[in-house]
Design a protein around this motif. Structure first.
Motif, mmCIF file in Angstrom:
data_model
loop_
_atom_site.group_PDB
_atom_site.id
_atom_site.type_symbol
_atom_site.label_atom_id
_atom_site.label_comp_id
_atom_site.label_asym_id
_atom_site.label_seq_id
_atom_site.Cartn_x
_atom_site.Cartn_y
_atom_site.Cartn_z
ATOM 1 N N ALA A 204 36.500 15.814 47.271
ATOM 2 C CA ALA A 204 36.190 17.104 48.054
ATOM 3 C C ALA A 204 37.233 18.078 47.717
ATOM 4 N N THR A 205 38.259 17.646 47.290
ATOM 5 C CA THR A 205 39.443 18.505 46.936
ATOM 6 C C THR A 205 38.715 19.737 45.815
ATOM 7 N N PRO A 206 39.300 20.849 46.227
ATOM 8 C CA PRO A 206 38.664 21.904 45.224
ATOM 9 C C PRO A 206 39.481 21.746 43.864
ATOM 10 N N LEU A 207 38.469 22.383 43.054
ATOM 11 C CA LEU A 207 39.294 22.441 41.498
ATOM 12 C C LEU A 207 40.056 23.389 41.491
ATOM 13 N N ARG A 208 41.254 23.292 40.985
ATOM 14 C CA ARG A 208 42.198 24.408 40.990
ATOM 15 C C ARG A 208 42.271 25.199 39.711
ATOM 16 N N LEU A 209 41.947 26.279 39.614
ATOM 17 C CA LEU A 209 41.685 27.284 38.615
ATOM 18 C C LEU A 209 42.819 28.294 38.595
ATOM 19 N N ILE A 210 43.274 28.404 37.275
ATOM 20 C CA ILE A 210 44.320 29.619 37.201
ATOM 21 C C ILE A 210 43.406 30.659 36.435
ATOM 22 N N LEU A 211 43.426 31.781 37.085
ATOM 23 C CA LEU A 211 42.876 33.137 36.275
ATOM 24 C C LEU A 211 43.930 33.734 35.434
ATOM 25 N N HIS A 212 43.866 33.908 34.088
ATOM 26 C CA HIS A 212 44.671 34.791 33.468
ATOM 27 C C HIS A 212 44.148 36.223 33.316
ATOM 28 N N LEU A 213 44.863 36.994 33.236
ATOM 29 C CA LEU A 213 44.465 38.595 33.114
ATOM 30 C C LEU A 213 44.557 39.147 31.650
ATOM 31 N N ALA A 214 44.951 38.449 30.831
ATOM 32 C CA ALA A 214 45.369 39.073 29.503
ATOM 33 C C ALA A 214 45.365 37.598 28.405
ATOM 34 N N SER A 215 45.565 38.215 27.152
ATOM 35 C CA SER A 215 45.436 37.231 25.926
ATOM 36 C C SER A 215 44.457 36.243 25.975
ATOM 37 N N PRO A 216 43.222 36.350 26.170
ATOM 38 C CA PRO A 216 42.261 35.140 26.320
ATOM 39 C C PRO A 216 42.254 34.464 24.753
ATOM 40 N N PRO A 217 42.327 33.121 24.775
ATOM 41 C CA PRO A 217 42.482 32.421 23.317
ATOM 42 C C PRO A 217 41.088 32.320 22.820
ATOM 43 N N THR A 218 40.454 33.455 22.196
ATOM 44 C CA THR A 218 39.104 33.613 22.036
ATOM 45 C C THR A 218 38.384 32.486 21.018
ATOM 46 N N ASP A 219 39.531 32.069 20.084
ATOM 47 C CA ASP A 219 39.086 30.992 19.315
ATOM 48 C C ASP A 219 38.507 29.766 20.013
ATOM 49 N N THR B 111 26.876 22.243 45.475
ATOM 50 C CA THR B 111 27.744 23.402 45.265
ATOM 51 C C THR B 111 29.175 22.535 45.123
ATOM 52 N N VAL B 112 30.100 23.168 44.358
ATOM 53 C CA VAL B 112 31.476 22.650 44.100
ATOM 54 C C VAL B 112 32.544 23.636 44.667
ATOM 55 N N PRO B 113 33.588 22.937 45.192
ATOM 56 C CA PRO B 113 34.578 23.782 45.745
ATOM 57 C C PRO B 113 35.606 24.232 44.464
ATOM 58 N N LEU B 114 35.902 25.724 44.708
ATOM 59 C CA LEU B 114 36.760 26.109 43.662
ATOM 60 C C LEU B 114 37.809 26.971 44.156
ATOM 61 N N GLU B 115 39.082 26.652 43.802
ATOM 62 C CA GLU B 115 40.232 27.236 44.151
ATOM 63 C C GLU B 115 40.816 28.387 43.068
ATOM 64 N N ILE B 116 40.728 29.497 43.180
ATOM 65 C CA ILE B 116 41.056 30.378 42.186
ATOM 66 C C ILE B 116 42.277 31.074 42.279
ATOM 67 N N ARG B 117 43.378 30.887 41.498
ATOM 68 C CA ARG B 117 44.767 31.594 41.696
ATOM 69 C C ARG B 117 45.116 32.505 40.433
ATOM 70 N N VAL B 118 45.497 33.826 40.680
ATOM 71 C CA VAL B 118 45.880 34.410 39.585
ATOM 72 C C VAL B 118 46.977 34.039 39.037
ATOM 73 N N ASP B 119 47.383 33.731 37.715
ATOM 74 C CA ASP B 119 48.730 33.472 37.155
ATOM 75 C C ASP B 119 49.784 34.375 37.624
ATOM 76 N N PRO B 120 50.649 33.611 38.525
ATOM 77 C CA PRO B 120 51.571 34.659 39.130
ATOM 78 C C PRO B 120 52.480 35.405 38.316
ATOM 79 N N GLN B 121 52.763 34.890 37.154
ATOM 80 C CA GLN B 121 53.571 35.760 35.898
ATOM 81 C C GLN B 121 52.649 37.031 35.474
ATOM 82 N N GLU B 122 51.344 36.883 35.707
ATOM 83 C CA GLU B 122 50.631 38.021 35.228
ATOM 84 C C GLU B 122 50.083 39.011 36.409
ATOM 85 N N LEU B 123 50.515 38.646 37.557
ATOM 86 C CA LEU B 123 50.153 39.442 38.512
ATOM 87 C C LEU B 123 50.602 40.830 38.535
ATOM 88 N N PRO B 124 49.761 41.977 38.382
ATOM 89 C CA PRO B 124 50.468 43.271 38.239
ATOM 90 C C PRO B 124 51.414 43.621 39.257
#
Lengths: 362, 135
Positions: free
Chosen positions: A136-151, A34-47
């Motif tokens: 052993a440090t978590p991989l830091r991920l930013i979760l965006h809630l809008a405008s996915p770069p689909t391409d 397993t791998v450690p992940l740290e998932i944080r919502v982009d603060p600018q997109e937080l509702p």
């Protein structure tokens, strides 16, 4: 460790269809990784009205899993704890996407272990990356809630399209090994689905019950493989169990046309080529030979030892600089490992042996 | 799914007690320059071209010209986009692409890698269909 293998003392272990202890052990170890992940919502997109300060979620994710399979759990946490109920209703999950803290987009169809390793080798060439300090440090991920770069993400974030991509990879690996995809297409629908369900549920037994039908066995074919020369016999060689010479195996790891391998270098490119399990002289194709053939600037080939003389009866080959190192399933892998064995025991759930190359410090 | 999830109220990562592995020292300024030079060399895009041959499957329209030279460093995604343009396909029209009538490659596979592994008589054969055929 008794629960890691089920056939160690089983008299039928050498028979076809029963996987030997060491093979099961290594498959089990990579499956349970397993791998450690740290998932944080982009603060600018937080509702509006979100619980700020709680918008971070830690997860210990299976290496063999995929980001779309983690979404239900992440979503549940955010909906229950972070988002205001009214704001949550306006969010569309198909617009969500991930980015690493260095701005790299995370692909939906890459196994999570590969995402992690690929990021950790990037940290060996970039100062200040989140994994630079320790593995052993978590991989830091930013979760965006809008405008996915689909391409650039290439695929939609649904579990269904991830499953299709997984099946595609499984078939591509099958084609590389045998020149056709009959082993996969010959599976009943319920078995094909069972492979994916095994990953979704992270259930080793469910996955391997089907996967043993398509993955090569590790019993070597003695008539073709004379084994390593005496000088290279070492603790890192093939596990002892693989040397119980059995009948030539049609499905043996050393009988495939080629091992499905991809090499990932920091910040690209990805290298893929045909990797025969045995070299022309009949000796096993080692990781050392593979790397010094395909990326010789990072793994310089070792020149042969000088002829023995009276002063030096056992001359050593001159040493070469160790510029880089290979990671397989996050593990520093001995260069004398055999490609066929790695492909049968340490490949990902999609059948691919992923080798991530990191750069050594001076 | 057996994953362990937990909330964190602070943003501090639990790195202080993390085990230091030999190749992961915090100072990043001492990266070996020979290694970086090697990486730059491997990053250079391969300007060579390979022949891609498109073959229709089922009801898919046949292309008048079906041999194209495509830059090897392109991703398979670019091949799909090219094919859609040639066929006049809208983004919403379904199009399924396969190699050697066998499997759909990942869109981020490069043409070069696919060619090395799967070329037939010097061509990379790409089958296309309006319905899922070998999915």
């Amino acid at each position: 460790m008794s629960n890691y293998g089920t056939t160690r003392h089983h008299p039928a272990a050498a028979q076809k269809g029963v996987t030997d202890y060491h093979t099961t052990l290594f498959r089990r170890l990579s499956w349970e990784g397993t791998v450690p992940l740290e998932i944080r919502v982009d603060p600018q997109e937080l509702p509006a009205n979100s619980e700020r300060g709680l918008e971070c979620y830690f997860i210990q994710a299976p290496r063999v899993s995929y980001l779309p399979l983690l979404m239900p759990e992440i979503r549940r946490f955010l909906m229950d704890v972070v988002f205001d109920e009214t704001a949550a209703k306006a969010l569309k999950e198909e617009d969500w996407w991930f980015e690493a803290d260095d701005g790299t987009l995370l692909k939906w169809h890459w196994p999570i272990g590969l995402i992690y390793d690929n990021h950790s080798i990037l940290a060996t060439v970039r100062p200040g990356s989140s994994l630079a300090g320790s593995m052993a440090t978590p991989l830091r991920l930013i979760l965006h809630l809008a405008s996915p770069p689909t391409d650039k993400l290439l695929l939609s974030p649904s579990a269904e399209s991830c499953k299709q991509a997984f099946m595609g990879q499984l078939k591509e690996a099958d084609f590389i090994r045998w020149g056709n995809t009959k082993r996969i297409t010959g599976l009943r629908k319920v078995d094909q689905d069972g492979l994916w369900e095994g990953i979704r549920e992270h259930n080793f037994d469910d996955y391997w019950r089907v996967a043993t039908k398509v993955t090569p066995t590790t019993t070597p074919n003695r008539s073709q493989s004379p084994g390593p020369p005496p000088s290279s016999v070492s603790m890192h060689g093939r596990p002892p169990s693989a040397d119980n010479a059995g009948p030539p195996e049609r499905d043996g790891a050393y009988n495939v046309r080629s091992v499905p391998v991809r090499v990932y270098l920091p910040d690209g490119p990805v290298i893929q080529d045909l990797v025969p399990p045995l070299l022309e002289d009949g000796t096993p194709h080692t990781l050392s030979h593979f790397l010094s053939t395909h990326i010789p600037l990072l793994f310089p080939p070792r020149p042969p030892a000088p002829p023995p003389s009276r002063a030096k009866p056992n001359p050593q080959a001159p040493s070469v600089p160790e510029l880089a190192y290979p990671l397989v399933q996050g593990v520093l892998t001995p260069l004398e490992s055999e490609m066929a064995w790695l492909g049968a025991c340490l490949a990902g759930a999609d059948g691919w042996l992923n080798i991530c190359v990191g750069v050594n410090k001076k | 799914m057996h994953v362990i999830g937990f909330m964190a109220e602070t943003t501090t990562a639990p790195s202080e007690t993390a085990r230091q592995l030999p190749w992961a020292t915090p100072e990043s300024s001492d990266v070996n320059e020979d290694a970086l030079k090697a990486l730059e060399t491997y990053k250079k895009r391969d300007p060579s071209k390979v022949v891609v041959r498109f073959k229709a499957v089922g009801n898919a329209p046949i292309m008048k010209q079906n041999f194209y030279k495509i830059t090897a460093s392109n991703r398979f995604q670019a091949v799909i986009q090219f094919l859609r343009k040639e066929l006049g396909w809208k983004a919403s029209d379904p199009l399924f692409t396969y190699i050697n009538l066998a499997f759909s490659p990942a869109p981020d596979d490069t043409v070069s890698n696919l060619f090395k592994s799967f070329c037939t008589d010097g061509h990379l054969i790409v089958n296309y269909s309006t319905t899922a055929a070998w999915g």
